[in-house]
Structure formats: C-alpha cells, structure tokens
Motif scaffolding. Structure first.
Motif, PDB file in Angstrom:
ATOM      1  N   UNK A 194       0.840  -1.215   0.000  1.00 53.93           N
ATOM      2  CA  UNK A 194       0.000   0.000   0.000  1.00 53.93           C
ATOM      3  C   UNK A 194       0.870   1.257   0.000  1.00 53.93           C
ATOM      4  N   UNK A 195       0.491   2.202  -0.854  1.00 50.26           N
ATOM      5  CA  UNK A 195       1.227   3.479  -0.970  1.00 50.26           C
ATOM      6  C   UNK A 195       2.709   3.251  -1.285  1.00 50.26           C
ATOM      7  N   UNK A 196       3.009   2.173  -2.033  1.00 43.40           N
ATOM      8  CA  UNK A 196       4.387   1.924  -2.442  1.00 43.40           C
ATOM      9  C   UNK A 196       5.257   1.315  -1.376  1.00 43.40           C
ATOM     10  N   UNK A 197       4.686   0.753  -0.338  1.00 36.84           N
ATOM     11  CA  UNK A 197       5.451   0.149   0.737  1.00 36.84           C
ATOM     12  C   UNK A 197       6.271  -1.028   0.198  1.00 36.84           C
ATOM     13  N   UNK A 198       7.581  -1.050   0.559  1.00 39.84           N
ATOM     14  CA  UNK A 198       8.474  -2.121   0.110  1.00 39.84           C
ATOM     15  C   UNK A 198       8.308  -3.314   1.035  1.00 39.84           C
ATOM     16  N   UNK A 199       7.923  -4.443   0.476  1.00 40.53           N
ATOM     17  CA  UNK A 199       7.688  -5.659   1.226  1.00 40.53           C
ATOM     18  C   UNK A 199       8.869  -6.611   1.087  1.00 40.53           C
ATOM     19  N   UNK A 200       8.870  -7.637   1.933  1.00 37.33           N
ATOM     20  CA  UNK A 200       9.929  -8.640   1.864  1.00 37.33           C
ATOM     21  C   UNK A 200       9.946  -9.321   0.499  1.00 37.33           C
TER      22      UNK A 200
END
Length: 445
Positions: free
Chosen positions: A179-185
């Motif tokens: 969400x909103x460009x959040x960098x995930x694993x």
C-alpha cells in the motif's frame, strides 16, 4: 593572459576520415613550437607525422596510443602565450601569444594533406597549472536517482532492511508493491533473484552476440582499407580472368645481358618487375580500353590519358599499392628506379597518401610468394590487373623439341564493362609475346 587552444585531428585528405594514434611525440608539459610534429598517426594510406599549428605548452593529450580518432576529434590542447614550462608567462614575438591566438594557426599545408584551420576552443589557464599541466580526468558516469526515490524509503519492517543490507541492495531503487508503495519482503527477495540471474543472462547474451569463439582482430588501418576496397571491387565490378603460360627464357636472358653490360658502376640492376612494368605500358598503349574507369552514375567509360602504374607491395603493415606516376613516359631504368624508391618507402612506412592513390592499372607479382597462378581482384576503381606467377624451369616444346625452359603464368583480371574478351585476350597475348620475344617490345620503344 595565456589561453588554451584545442588542436583537432586535421583533414588528412584523400577521403580519409579517421586515423590511429601510433606514437605521441610530445608529453603533457612539453613546450612545442609552431608546426612542430606532435603525434604520429596511421591512416588507411600511410604513416603521417601531424604538426601542431600553435606554439606553447601542451596541457592535455586526447587518446592513447593504439586508439582510433575521427577527423575533427581533439588531439591536444596548447597553452598559447606561455613558452616557459615553469609556468611564467612571456610575451611572444612569434605569434604564439594571445594576439597570435586570434589567427587560424600557422596556415601551412603538410605534404600530401592539409592541416586546414582547425577551430579552437579557448578557456582560461590556471596560473599554477602550467608548470606541470595534466589532462582533467573524465567525470565518472553516475546514475541519476529519480526524484520519486530521493525522499524517505517506504520500508516499515526491520527484517526487510536487514535483508537488503545483507545483499547490498539500495532500497531507494526498489518500487514497493505494498500500500502506498510500501516495500515488502517479497519485493526485496525478487530484487535479490534478479541480481543473481543478471550475470548469467549477460553471459548468455554476450556469447550469443559474440558469434564464433576465437581471436578477434580489428579491421582498421591498412588492413581495413584493403578489406573495404576488395569488397567494393567484388561488389561493383563484373570481373573476368584470362591467363596464359609464357616462355620467359629470352626475357631472363635479356635481363642478364642488360645487367652485365657496362661492368661495375654501370648503375642499378634491372629487375624483372621493371621489365614487366615497361611491357605493360606498351600493351596499354595498344589496348587503352584497359587503362580506364567506369563512372557508374553517369553510365560512362572514362578513358585515361596517363598510365599511373600501381604495383602490389607486401609490408609488415599489410598489402599496399604504390603508384608510379606517368609510367607511359618512362623507360625501363626510370620505372625500375621509381619502383625501388617506392618499395623502400613502403617498407619504412613513409609513403605519402598521394603515392598510394590515383593508379589506373596494377601489376601484381605474386610469384615472389612461390605460387604459379592466381585470379587477382581488381584494384577499384581501375579496370584491370595483371598477375605474374613465379618463373620456374618446366618442360616446354621449343622449336619443335622438348626442352627445359623458364616458364611463367600470366593472369589478367579485367572489368567486363570496359571491354570484351577479345580486347583482354589481345592485351594478354601481346604481353606474353614480349615476354617470350623481348625484341617485339623494340617496335613500341
């Protein structure tokens, strides 16, 4: 105030568009005079020493030895108005000062090509830099980070940050799928896989694009020019070849008699190549169709009045074809002397571009390589080439009896647009007759 002038690789003439730096003759910090040679370059035609039209201190050189530069590329820069390598400026009375810099250089024309008036680029000289000037290092290439990733990194999880650090990943270069460009694993792991696969993909791509494995030798300089000319000849000229074996016993006897006449000090020896060259000029006088060229655009055959006879010469730099100018007006001794001079210049790499161009007919003595015959490729844009094999003892029917004679194979490759087989055959037969009976040549001398 000293000014720095940029000297560019000049137009070397003869259609040459590039040159390879063979040897620098000056170092950064050296003081040079107007028209002093500063670099030795190799063109497709010859080795050339290039003089600089400015006098002053060399502040930079462009290009390492072995690098190819196009015409108009910077060669070096010279601080004009300074003649002391220690950095002190001095007024120059020889035109090398700031006032002299306003001119277009020395304006002198080099033998075989012109320097022209290279455009200059001026900049101020740092006063402390003239005693030991050096070229400014090129700025390293940098990747520009897009504006969207210059702010805080959209990462929440410390595990994601730790994973990125362990694999030397720059999180600012990743696009988050959360969400909103959040960098995930998952984004980091995907980037890790991409980095790991990149070298393998690059290796496969390089191998596919490289073609067959093996040593790669650049086609440049003399070798490149020869390759281009031969390819163009095969592409544009509808050539045909005819050949004949000739008994050269009498020609060799005549040569021995010429060289034995007069005793010591009678002058240089007459070479077989000089005799064949003189025979060619006599044959071209009888068959001028072969001393011509084709203007393809105008769809015209251009008959040439002068015979500028080229001859193939093998050198350490490759095959070159020096040209004996106005061979139709020379006798055998004159042709031989010019062949000797041009051959020596070819071996030392001092042939001028003008001595390698403008030929109208070529003589190729490939017999020096120990071969009997060949099908020569025409030296574009000429119309014909005579090839000569080795002269060797062979069984031959002479005056009705079998004998051992000195035999040579002669091959003529000709442009079928300028003449038909009858003319080419007549030319070759006349050459063979002169080889077999040198007295025939006396009729045309």
């Amino acid at each position: 105030m000293p000014q720095v002038l940029e000297f560019k690789l000049p137009d070397l003439g003869e259609g040459l568009t590039e040159a390879e730096i063979v040897r620098w003759l000056v170092e950064v910090g050296d003081v040079v005079a107007i028209d002093q040679p500063v670099v030795e370059v190799e063109t497709a035609k010859a080795m050339v020493e290039v003089p600089c039209p400015y006098g002053g201190v060399v502040t930079a050189r462009f290009g390492e030895e072995g690098k190819e530069l196009p015409v108009g590329a910077p060669l070096l820069t010279v601080a004009v108005g300074t003649v002391e390598p220690s950095g002190s400026t001095a007024e120059s009375g020889s035109g090398t000062g700031a006032a002299g810099a306003e001119s277009s250089g020395s304006g002198k024309v080099l033998v075989g090509y012109g320097t022209g008036a290279p455009p200059v680029r001026r900049r101020r000289v740092r006063p402390e830099g003239l005693s030991a000037p050096a070229a400014a290092p090129a700025a390293p290439a940098t990747s520009v980070v897009p504006d969207r990733v210059r702010g805080p990194v959209a990462v929440v999880s410390p595990l994601v940050r730790k994973l990125a650090r362990q694999h030397d990943l720059d999180l600012r270069q990743l696009s988050g799928s959360g969400p909103d460009g959040l960098i995930l694993r998952a984004d980091v792991e995907s980037a890790i896989r991409s980095v790991a696969e990149a070298p393998q993909q690059a290796a496969v791509t390089d191998q596919a694009s490289a073609g067959p494995a093996g040593e790669r030798i650049p086609l440049r300089g003399v070798r490149g020019a020869v390759a281009d000319k031969l390819a163009r000849s095969r592409r544009e000229i509808p050539d045909a070849t005819c050949w004949v074996d000739a008994d050269a016993t009498e020609l060799m006897a005549a040569r021995a008699a010429m060289n034995g006449a007069g005793g010591p000090g009678a002058g240089p020896k007459v070479s077989v190549l000089a005799l064949l060259a003189r025979i060619c000029t006599a044959a071209l006088a009888r068959y001028p169709e072969l001393n011509s060229t084709v203007d393809q655009e105008a769809r015209e055959i251009v008959r040439l009045s002068g015979v500028h006879l080229g001859f193939a010469a093998q050198t350490e730099r490759g095959l070159v074809v020096p040209v004996v100018r106005d061979a139709q007006g020379r006798n055998t001794e004159s042709i031989g002397a010019e062949i000797t001079r041009l051959t020596e210049a070819a071996r030392t790499g001092t042939l001028k571009p003008a001595e390698l161009t403008g030929g109208t007919f070529t003589l190729n003595n490939y017999g020096v390589f120990g071969v009997d015959g060949s099908t020569p490729i025409i030296n574009h844009p000429e119309a014909a080439m005579l090839g000569v094999g080795r002269i060797v003892p062979k069984p031959w029917v002479h005056q009705g009896e079998l004998a051992v004679r000195r035999v040579v194979q002669l091959s003529l490759t000709f442009d079928h647009r300028v003449c038909d087989g009858g003319t080419a055959g007549g030319f070759l037969r006349y050459v063979a007759d002169c080889v077999e009976q040198p007295a025939v040549l006396l009729r045309t001398l």
